[in-house]
Design a protein around this motif. Structure first.
Motif, mmCIF file in Angstrom:
data_model
loop_
_atom_site.group_PDB
_atom_site.id
_atom_site.type_symbol
_atom_site.label_atom_id
_atom_site.label_comp_id
_atom_site.label_asym_id
_atom_site.label_seq_id
_atom_site.Cartn_x
_atom_site.Cartn_y
_atom_site.Cartn_z
ATOM 1 N N ILE A 140 0.812 -1.216 0.000
ATOM 2 C CA ILE A 140 0.000 0.000 0.000
ATOM 3 C C ILE A 140 0.855 1.280 0.000
ATOM 4 C CG2 ILE A 140 -1.937 -1.150 1.101
ATOM 5 C CD1 ILE A 140 -1.034 0.043 3.745
ATOM 6 N N ARG A 141 2.160 1.156 -0.044
ATOM 7 C CA ARG A 141 3.033 2.317 -0.208
ATOM 8 C C ARG A 141 4.309 1.879 -0.911
ATOM 9 N NH1 ARG A 141 7.311 2.175 3.240
ATOM 10 N NH2 ARG A 141 7.073 1.084 5.245
ATOM 11 N N SER A 142 5.062 2.857 -1.354
ATOM 12 C CA SER A 142 6.312 2.558 -2.053
ATOM 13 C C SER A 142 7.293 1.888 -1.106
ATOM 14 C CB SER A 142 6.937 3.845 -2.605
ATOM 15 O OG SER A 142 6.084 4.448 -3.545
ATOM 16 N N LEU A 143 7.968 0.896 -1.626
ATOM 17 C CA LEU A 143 8.957 0.161 -0.850
ATOM 18 C C LEU A 143 10.350 0.537 -1.352
ATOM 19 C CD1 LEU A 143 7.242 -3.354 -0.773
ATOM 20 C CD2 LEU A 143 7.076 -1.506 0.900
ATOM 21 N N ASP A 144 11.243 0.699 -0.415
ATOM 22 C CA ASP A 144 12.623 1.069 -0.760
ATOM 23 C C ASP A 144 13.521 -0.081 -0.330
ATOM 24 O OD1 ASP A 144 15.112 2.143 -1.207
ATOM 25 O OD2 ASP A 144 14.695 4.057 -0.212
ATOM 26 N N ARG A 145 14.036 -0.818 -1.332
ATOM 27 C CA ARG A 145 14.841 -1.990 -1.017
ATOM 28 C C ARG A 145 16.124 -1.604 -0.280
ATOM 29 N NH1 ARG A 145 19.177 -4.577 -2.093
ATOM 30 N NH2 ARG A 145 19.875 -2.769 -3.272
ATOM 31 N N GLU A 146 16.653 -0.391 -0.595
ATOM 32 C CA GLU A 146 17.907 0.004 0.034
ATOM 33 C C GLU A 146 17.723 0.304 1.528
ATOM 34 O OE1 GLU A 146 18.266 -0.356 -3.861
ATOM 35 O OE2 GLU A 146 16.998 1.257 -3.084
ATOM 36 N N GLN A 147 16.497 0.648 1.910
ATOM 37 C CA GLN A 147 16.234 0.874 3.326
ATOM 38 C C GLN A 147 15.802 -0.415 4.027
ATOM 39 O OE1 GLN A 147 13.575 4.095 4.129
ATOM 40 N NE2 GLN A 147 14.868 5.638 3.128
ATOM 41 N N GLN A 148 15.013 -1.223 3.367
ATOM 42 C CA GLN A 148 14.569 -2.490 3.956
ATOM 43 C C GLN A 148 14.350 -3.475 2.811
ATOM 44 O OE1 GLN A 148 11.401 -2.083 6.749
ATOM 45 N NE2 GLN A 148 11.198 -4.285 7.142
ATOM 46 N N ALA A 149 15.241 -4.457 2.752
ATOM 47 C CA ALA A 149 15.199 -5.405 1.621
ATOM 48 C C ALA A 149 14.146 -6.486 1.807
ATOM 49 C CB ALA A 149 16.572 -6.045 1.430
ATOM 50 N N ALA A 150 13.705 -6.732 3.036
ATOM 51 C CA ALA A 150 12.709 -7.778 3.281
ATOM 52 C C ALA A 150 11.811 -7.367 4.426
ATOM 53 C CB ALA A 150 13.401 -9.103 3.591
ATOM 54 N N HIS A 151 10.548 -7.822 4.347
ATOM 55 C CA HIS A 151 9.555 -7.506 5.381
ATOM 56 C C HIS A 151 9.011 -8.820 5.929
ATOM 57 C CE1 HIS A 151 9.189 -3.164 4.316
ATOM 58 N NE2 HIS A 151 9.595 -3.628 3.132
ATOM 59 N N ALA A 152 9.101 -8.999 7.221
ATOM 60 C CA ALA A 152 8.587 -10.200 7.877
ATOM 61 C C ALA A 152 7.139 -9.951 8.292
ATOM 62 C CB ALA A 152 9.447 -10.545 9.078
ATOM 63 N N LEU A 153 6.223 -10.794 7.784
ATOM 64 C CA LEU A 153 4.798 -10.630 8.058
ATOM 65 C C LEU A 153 4.274 -11.848 8.816
ATOM 66 C CD1 LEU A 153 3.598 -9.254 4.592
ATOM 67 C CD2 LEU A 153 4.344 -7.970 6.604
ATOM 68 N N SER A 154 3.161 -11.635 9.498
ATOM 69 C CA SER A 154 2.514 -12.712 10.247
ATOM 70 C C SER A 154 1.038 -12.735 9.865
ATOM 71 C CB SER A 154 2.677 -12.492 11.752
ATOM 72 O OG SER A 154 2.019 -13.505 12.479
ATOM 73 N N LEU A 155 0.577 -13.871 9.329
ATOM 74 C CA LEU A 155 -0.825 -14.032 8.907
ATOM 75 C C LEU A 155 -1.524 -14.961 9.900
ATOM 76 C CD1 LEU A 155 -3.105 -13.595 6.824
ATOM 77 C CD2 LEU A 155 -2.219 -15.603 5.615
ATOM 78 N N THR A 156 -2.602 -14.473 10.490
ATOM 79 C CA THR A 156 -3.373 -15.266 11.459
ATOM 80 C C THR A 156 -4.792 -15.440 10.936
ATOM 81 O OG1 THR A 156 -2.065 -14.401 13.299
ATOM 82 C CG2 THR A 156 -4.208 -15.396 13.831
ATOM 83 N N CYS A 157 -5.244 -16.708 10.878
ATOM 84 C CA CYS A 157 -6.592 -17.011 10.409
ATOM 85 C C CYS A 157 -7.317 -17.848 11.493
ATOM 86 C CB CYS A 157 -6.569 -17.795 9.100
ATOM 87 S SG CYS A 157 -5.862 -16.853 7.720
ATOM 88 N N SER A 158 -8.596 -17.634 11.630
ATOM 89 C CA SER A 158 -9.400 -18.375 12.618
ATOM 90 C C SER A 158 -10.740 -18.742 11.999
ATOM 91 C CB SER A 158 -9.599 -17.537 13.881
ATOM 92 O OG SER A 158 -10.252 -16.335 13.566
ATOM 93 N N ASP A 159 -11.341 -19.862 12.486
ATOM 94 C CA ASP A 159 -12.636 -20.275 11.949
ATOM 95 C C ASP A 159 -13.740 -19.815 12.879
ATOM 96 O OD1 ASP A 159 -12.517 -21.965 14.094
ATOM 97 O OD2 ASP A 159 -12.110 -23.774 12.924
ATOM 98 N N SER A 160 -14.961 -20.310 12.611
ATOM 99 C CA SER A 160 -16.118 -19.843 13.376
ATOM 100 C C SER A 160 -16.063 -20.293 14.821
ATOM 101 C CB SER A 160 -17.418 -20.356 12.734
ATOM 102 O OG SER A 160 -17.494 -19.892 11.394
#
Length: 804
Positions: A490-510
């Motif tokens: 959702i915004r411009s990424l600058d590889r020279e400032q941060q080459a990788a982004h660690a994300l966490s995806l959490t899913c739950s059922d009913s």
């Protein structure tokens, strides 16, 4: 204070009576006592045997006057008529007043003389003789009046010789203090004849001559502190005057700046020598800039007198330089542009602004946003006044407004006139920038179970990604449930400032059963970083001086640029730009800087050159740096003399006499150009060279007479060979020939050749008795070894010789 108790009495003859001298019974009288005149025993120049009338003079002092100065009052006590005569004079001592009365009464008999004495002479030094005022056959004794001069001078009663009896310090004598240009003291003495028949008053004026024994001294101390506004060339500072108690040229003071202050070329002195109240004025004539000058300037002012030898003292002017706000604060980045998606979270940081100020002692900078087109609360952005962070304050709507211009202002807060800079930040409100990937989530439990997912953990710190549930992607089957998610940046990424982004995806059922998966998003590189050369302070270390006379191809150093992009985008090509490309080369790929020609430091001491670095295409980014390559000196120049020298010296000169000086030039620098001179050899003109000569050469090239051997009649000229040698490695030398011509002095007497004295010393001439007057008897011959007029011989007959 009243001084009516101070009285003195004296006696004088009444008008028309007593031309002879009358005397007092005692030097002082008490009130009511009287003196007498004994005309029979004290005859004057025109004696009157009838005696004389006496008048008692009464003197007193009073401070009752309109000016407040003491006044002298005179009263005639007999006859009773009262006469007043007043004049503004200092209060005199009794003895001095009595002497003055005697002078006023009998000025026709006063003997006067003037003499001089130099201050600080030893005690007992003779000053002058008072006996010279009397007849040479006069006999008597001298008696000194006990006045203020008695502490400094004494009179020998018998001889009348005046000597110093105290320290003669001109500046310590009240009568001699400035502003009187002449210091004159009066010494009152009387001479009394041997038979007491005659008494003569003597007044000696003694002038105390000044010596230069006092240096000028500044009033109020040796340091004066003041403040100076930066860049103020109209400033001036009144300095204290230096006072020298000496007289004449010894006390005349001139001012100058210390050579170090003159070298700054920022100050000058103006002084009016006729103004005795104020000192010199220090003027600011150059630019005082805190960016290159210290914050505290010390200007040393010298004061010296005109005496011989001159004495001096110093005075320091300390100027605290007040900073002038002469630089605008600089904003970075300058006029940037940012793209942010409309679903950017509130309080997300849009841009980090920073600023700097070149002024010394700058205040903390303050950031603000200027709202030109709307009220303060209508903008969805705000900036922190100290950190410069721009953050989103309300949600964006791309359908309402897609473009924003934020006027960011920074102020240096420097009183009284703060400076401000403005940068325009352009913000584009758009849809999410790019799709990262699709994520499929499955739940194997059977049943109509709703799956809910969200990004968690690290993503909250970056606000760089969003997760969107794909419409119609929910599916339920006998094998479980499934949903398809879209991960977007959702915004411009600058590889020279941060080459990788660690994300966490959490899913739950009913039923609330949840599962978490961690993954990393790597940012691909684009060519958005230009090559960057090392900082200027490192360039000099990477490119050390190049020795002159180095052959073409000599490597100077390596000056490589860095590129933050990936290797395929960071491949850099180097080149040389400008006029120096014919002299300096650089490896296209390895950035090795080398010489393409041979350099001569004496022609070019340095080479200024521009080096460029260009990275890969699409698009190609460039940078450049200006370097200065210093050419180091080699000892490749020998000393050179302007030509041979000829000096002339009188044959009467003695050992140690300076004959002349030779000087060579060496184009090299440092030790390579520093010279020392030695005497190689010398010989008389027409003779053979030898090492023992009557001359010497100092290391700085001065030629001296080493022995008293000069005799023009024996040798009229000498030849010397002097060598100049530098201190380089290897040493370079050069020689010069010097001709020393010996000038004639009339140091030889003529000697007769004919008639020449024989072994018996006889120089007689035989004359015939037949010779008549006018006949030639003989032709005399004489020679003189001197030359010119000194050697011209003339003949004459000595009138004192025996002509019989």
């Amino acid at each position: 204070m009243r001084n009516r108790d101070k009285k003195a009495w004296a006696i004088a003859g009444a008008p028309g009576h007593c031309p002879q001298r009358c005397r007092l019974l005692r030097p002082e009288f008490e009130a009511g006592e009287i003196g007498k005149c004994d005309a029979a025993t004290r005859p004057g120049p025109t004696a009157d045997k009838a005696g004389c009338q006496l008048t008692v003079l009464h003197y007193s002092w009073s401070s009752e006057s309109s000016s407040g100065q003491p006044q002298l009052q005179r009263e005639i006590a007999r006859p009773t008529a009262r006469v007043m005569a007043a004049s503004a004079v200092p209060i005199l001592t009794l003895a001095a007043l009595m002497v003055n009365i005697v002078e006023a009464i009998s000025s026709e008999l006063l003997l006067t003389t003037t003499c001089s004495v130099v201050e600080e002479v030893p005690l007992g030094s003779p000053v002058c003789s008072l006996a010279q005022l009397l007849n040479h056959n006069a006999t008597g004794r001298f008696q000194q009046v006990n006045d203020s001069s008695a502490r400094l001078f004494s009179v020998d009663p018998a001889s009348g010789l005046v000597r110093t009896s105290g320290r003669i310090d001109r500046e310590g004598i009240p009568e001699c203090r400035r502003p009187q240009p002449v210091c004159a003291l009066t010494l009152q003495t009387t001479w009394r004849g041997a038979d007491n028949s005659q008494m003569l008053p003597i007044s000696a004026t003694i002038r105390v001559l000044d010596v230069n024994d006092n240096a000028p001294r500044f009033r109020g101390g040796a340091v004066l502190k003041a403040s100076l506004q930066e860049h103020d060339r109209s400033a001036s500072f009144q300095l204290p005057r230096a006072v020298d108690p000496d007289a004449g040229e010894n006390g005349s003071v001139v001012y100058s700046l210390h050579p170090e202050a003159q070298r700054l070329a920022k100050f000058s002195l103006v002084d009016d020598p006729h103004d005795r109240l104020r000192g010199p004025v220090l003027l600011v004539v150059g630019d005082v800039n805190l960016e290159r000058d210290p914050g505290l300037l010390r200007v040393l002012v010298l004061a010296r007198d005109k005496g011989q030898p001159s004495l001096n003292s110093s005075f320091t002017m300390e100027l605290a330089v007040i900073n002038t706000n002469d630089f605008d604060p600089a904003l970075t980045p300058k006029d940037p542009q940012r793209d942010i998606p409309e679903n950017t979270s509130v309080n997300s940081m849009v841009l980090q602004m920073s600023a700097s100020d070149k002024d010394e002692f700058s205040k903390p900078l303050t950031f603000s946003i200027i709202n030109y087109d709307c009220p303060p609360l209508c903008s969805p952005f705000a900036i922190h006044p100290r950190s410069g962070e721009i953050r989103l304050t309300s949600a964006l709507d791309a359908e309402t407004q897609q473009r924003y211009e934020i006027y960011v202002s920074v102020t240096d807060n420097h009183p009284p006139s703060p400076r401000t800079s403005v940068s325009i930040v352009k913000v584009l409100n758009s849809q999410p920038i790019s799709t990262v990937d699709y994520i499929s989530v499955k739940d194997r439990d059977v049943g109509n179970r709703f799956i809910h997912c969200n990004l968690d953990g690290f993503n909250r710190q970056t606000d760089a990604f969003s997760l969107t549930r794909m419409s119609g992607s929910d599916a339920v089957s006998g094998s479980g449930s499934q949903v398809l998610l879209l991960l977007q940046a959702i915004r411009s990424l600058d590889r020279e400032q941060q080459a990788a982004h660690a994300l966490s995806l959490t899913c739950s059922d009913s039923d609330g059963v949840a599962s978490t998966e961690n993954f990393t998003v790597s940012v691909g590189d684009v060519n958005d970083s230009p090559p960057v050369f090392p900082r200027p302070e490192l360039v000099a270390r990477l490119l050390p001086p190049l020795r002159e006379n180095s052959p073409p191809g000599t490597v100077i150093g390596r000056l490589a640029a860095t590129d933050a992009d990936e290797p395929q985008n960071a491949r850099t090509v180097y080149s040389v730009a400008g006029n120096c490309q014919h002299d300096i080369g650089i490896g296209e790929l390895n950035a090795t800087v080398y010489a393409k020609v041979t350099f001569d430091r004496e022609t070019n001491a340095s080479i200024r050159c521009e080096l460029r670095a260009t990275d890969a295409d699409n698009p190609a980014l460039k940078s450049h740096v200006e370097v200065v390559i210093v050419i180091a000196d080699e000892n490749d120049n020998a000393p050179t003399f302007p030509g041979n020298y000829t000096f002339r010296v009188n044959e009467s000169r003695t050992k140690g006499h300076l004959i002349g000086r030779v000087e060579a030039k060496d184009l090299d620098e440092g030790d390579n150009g520093r010279l020392v001179y030695t005497l190689r050899s010398g010989h008389p003109v027409g003779g053979r060279p030898h090492h023992r000569v009557g001359f010497s050469v100092s290391p700085d090239g001065r030629i001296f007479l080493a022995e008293s051997i000069l005799d023009r009649e024996r040798q009229a000229a000498h030849i010397l060979q002097v060598e100049a040698q530098d201190f380089g490695r290897p040493r370079q030398t050069s020689v010069v020939w010097i001709r020393i011509v010996v000038l004639d002095e009339n140091d030889n007497a003529p000697r007769f050749v004919f008639p020449g004295a024989g072994s018996d010393g006889d120089t007689s001439l035989n004359v015939s008795i037949s010779d008549r007057p006018g006949d030639t008897v003989a032709k005399l011959t004489a020679v003189d070894d001197d030359e010119g007029a000194n050697g011209v011989v003339t003949f004459f007959i000595d009138a004192s010789s025996d002509a019989s």
